[in-house]
Design a protein around this motif. Structure first.
Motif, PDB file in Angstrom:
ATOM      1  N   LYS A 105       0.836  -1.206   0.000  1.00  0.00           N
ATOM      2  CA  LYS A 105       0.000   0.000   0.000  1.00  0.00           C
ATOM      3  C   LYS A 105       0.875   1.261   0.000  1.00  0.00           C
ATOM      4  O   LYS A 105       0.615   2.208  -0.732  1.00  0.00           O
ATOM      5  CB  LYS A 105      -0.873  -0.021   1.275  1.00  0.00           C
ATOM      6  N   TYR A 106       1.923   1.248   0.823  1.00  0.00           N
ATOM      7  CA  TYR A 106       2.767   2.432   0.938  1.00  0.00           C
ATOM      8  C   TYR A 106       3.617   2.644  -0.313  1.00  0.00           C
ATOM      9  O   TYR A 106       3.890   3.775  -0.690  1.00  0.00           O
ATOM     10  CB  TYR A 106       3.644   2.351   2.185  1.00  0.00           C
ATOM     11  N   VAL A 107       4.034   1.561  -0.931  1.00  0.00           N
ATOM     12  CA  VAL A 107       4.786   1.719  -2.183  1.00  0.00           C
ATOM     13  C   VAL A 107       3.872   2.359  -3.231  1.00  0.00           C
ATOM     14  O   VAL A 107       4.273   3.306  -3.931  1.00  0.00           O
ATOM     15  CB  VAL A 107       5.337   0.357  -2.665  1.00  0.00           C
ATOM     16  N   GLU A 108       2.640   1.880  -3.313  1.00  0.00           N
ATOM     17  CA  GLU A 108       1.668   2.479  -4.247  1.00  0.00           C
ATOM     18  C   GLU A 108       1.494   3.967  -3.958  1.00  0.00           C
ATOM     19  O   GLU A 108       1.473   4.804  -4.857  1.00  0.00           O
ATOM     20  CB  GLU A 108       0.297   1.784  -4.090  1.00  0.00           C
ATOM     21  N   LEU A 109       1.347   4.254  -2.671  1.00  0.00           N
ATOM     22  CA  LEU A 109       1.155   5.644  -2.251  1.00  0.00           C
ATOM     23  C   LEU A 109       2.309   6.524  -2.722  1.00  0.00           C
ATOM     24  O   LEU A 109       2.108   7.595  -3.293  1.00  0.00           O
ATOM     25  CB  LEU A 109       1.047   5.687  -0.725  1.00  0.00           C
ATOM     26  N   LEU A 110       3.543   6.047  -2.481  1.00  0.00           N
ATOM     27  CA  LEU A 110       4.710   6.849  -2.869  1.00  0.00           C
ATOM     28  C   LEU A 110       4.793   7.002  -4.383  1.00  0.00           C
ATOM     29  O   LEU A 110       5.154   8.063  -4.892  1.00  0.00           O
ATOM     30  CB  LEU A 110       5.992   6.219  -2.309  1.00  0.00           C
TER      31      LEU A 110
END
Lengths: 336, 336
Positions: A105-110
């Motif tokens: 999720k955080y990789v997508e966010l970044l």
């Protein structure tokens, strides 16, 4: 359509595509034309947000770490932020926890923030199963991914790694050489680095003809600050009749628990009981005697990671993996 | 022309101006008109970058801390990042070091990035001299400034503070009550929090009729991880004939050094020598006996800071300062 696809279709490296995108003068006119043609053909809009603004770059790097309150990771985040700042880059920090879904999720966010690169800090991001690393490969199809103490062989992924296997091998071998043979391996992570440390311990034991039973490989799954719980884990092992006169720990926290265990059992350190920790943190100075520990040269790793990243962003070609050796720092908890 | 000037000219609060800027429906049409008129009159372009994009907000908060590898600050940064993320805000992290000029530079940098707010983590940002805080006031004329464990009475500045004076007063009083009177105060910071801690110690001593000579207030100015150097500082004091049978430290690192000092001098803890630390960190579990320390409730402070910030950004009015009490966590290094 990603930068990786463009590089494939145009028959050039990702670095070259990146150079074209960044308007670097370091590309031949012919190559530039080819790349731009492929982009047009496939209707590729690189970093829509940043470039739509007429900016070449956001000058922002995403930093992911599982838990920035962990001593080791906190230091890494600090060193990386300082190096990025010195290179005029901002640091967007995200703490993911240890769950795979959150990491994704955080990789997508970044990526959606159009950062120039993502640095995955600590070895918790590379899984043993190949499928668990798909999210890293996917991200790398858009921007370079830097791994600190993790390694993944994939295009546009760069790994800066400490040789944890070798360090742990040397620690265990030194202990065996000093006559300590019943060495318990105490660990708290199955991460990339965790697997290499364990392999180093196993190799040293095997070489000395020692086959530790499974009970000598002790996993601790509780909170990383709860030294009392770690100590209890060791006391329970002892109650169950498992005998050990040394502990090699995958982390200084666990090693401190081993020192406390020895105190409770009235074992003399290092005469009757030896302990080696990992990370050479401030905790090594806190116990009596002071803790022998492996220094995996975090400063060097972080500095090299940023140097490498700057090269990649400038469109230069660099080795996909850099491996640095650690050092066993001898103090009072070992007989050597 | 800043948001503060606009609020003054329009005769409304900064919060109301912020509500108008963010298109909140929570403003009367009349007020909105007034604010927009003033903005037009003075040709005020709020957050040019963000709003030029048609975005209401960058949803990015700047986090400044002196050194995110410090145990206490690392934990604060972690807790703040987690809370911001839960509120859909990004965290732009900058580590400034302890030099005033660098702090100013980084605040300027974050303002130029058009962050929605800046959080100053740790008490190192508020100076004793009013002139040293001008950079905070100036920044607050543009965006809300949140202080974690610092306080400054200024428009658009919000302070979330631990009652360090009270906590230190209670620690010293408890020790005096237990019969320990030659208490050395060992500290490493003249920050906002540092000054309050010292005042608490002084108050308790004065109340008991004890006037500690200047030599009993010992400042340590070396690296915050060098426990050996701290221990040497204490050994040197003792060599100079300065007598003390207790140490109250402004930080657990310093307290660990006091425990080591007692071991070297073969003083029994807590019978002959007492130690109290500050921050209730993981270090408290690392020494023998375990360290009595003050828990200043960092979790609560960080959670409250983000709750307050969200209120401010939503245009709501909140108290300018929130003060939380700490707790003395008793362990083996004190006779109570």
């Amino acid at each position: 359509m990603t930068i990786y696809d463009i590089s494939e279709k145009a028959g050039v490296s990702i670095a070259t595509v990146s150079r074209v995108l960044n308007g670097s003068s370091n590309v031949s006119e012919k190559t530039r034309k080819k790349v731009l043609e492929v982009m047009e053909e496939y209707d590729y809009t690189p970093n829509a947000f940043a470039r739509g603004l007429g900016l070449n770059t956001m000058n922002t790097i995403g930093i992911l770490c599982a838990d920035s309150s962990d001593l080791y990771l906190a230091k890494a985040v600090y060193l990386i932020e300082q190096s990025l700042r010195a290179n005029n880059y901002d640091s967007l920090l995200c703490c993911t926890g240890y769950d795979l879904e959150n990491k994704k999720k955080y990789v997508e966010l970044l990526l959606s923030k159009k950062v120039d690169s993502i640095i995955l800090v600590g070895s918790d991001f590379v899984g043993e199963k190949n499928g668990d690393n798909e999210y890293i490969r996917n991200a790398a199809s858009q921007i370079p991914i830097m791994l600190l103490n993790g390694a993944l062989d994939s295009p546009n992924v760069y790994s800066i790694v400490s040789d944890d296997r070798r360090s742990m091998y040397e620690a265990a071998s030194s202990l065996i050489l000093a006559g300590v043979r019943d060495i318990l391996y105490f660990y708290n992570s199955d991460s990339y680095s965790g697997r290499h440390k364990l392999a180093g311990y196993r190799a040293a034991m095997a070489e000395a003809g020692i086959s530790p039973p499974p009970s000598m490989l002790q996993f601790y799954g509780g909170p990383h600050e709860d030294i009392d719980a770690m100590t209890k884990t060791l006391l329970n092992l002892s109650k169950r009749g498992i005998k050990f006169n040394g502990v090699i720990a995958a982390d200084d926290n666990l090693a401190i628990a081993a020192v406390k265990y020895a105190k409770k059992k009235k074992l003399k350190i290092p005469e009757d009981f030896a302990v080696i920790g990992y990370n050479n943190s401030i905790l090594t100075a806190c116990c009596e005697p002071e803790l022998t520990s492996i220094d995996n040269k975090l400063d060097t790793l972080c500095r090299q990671l940023i140097t490498s990243l700057m090269e990649v962003l400038a469109g230069n070609s660099i080795p996909k993996k850099a491996l640095f050796s650690g050092e066993l720092v001898k103090r009072g908890t070992t007989p050597f």
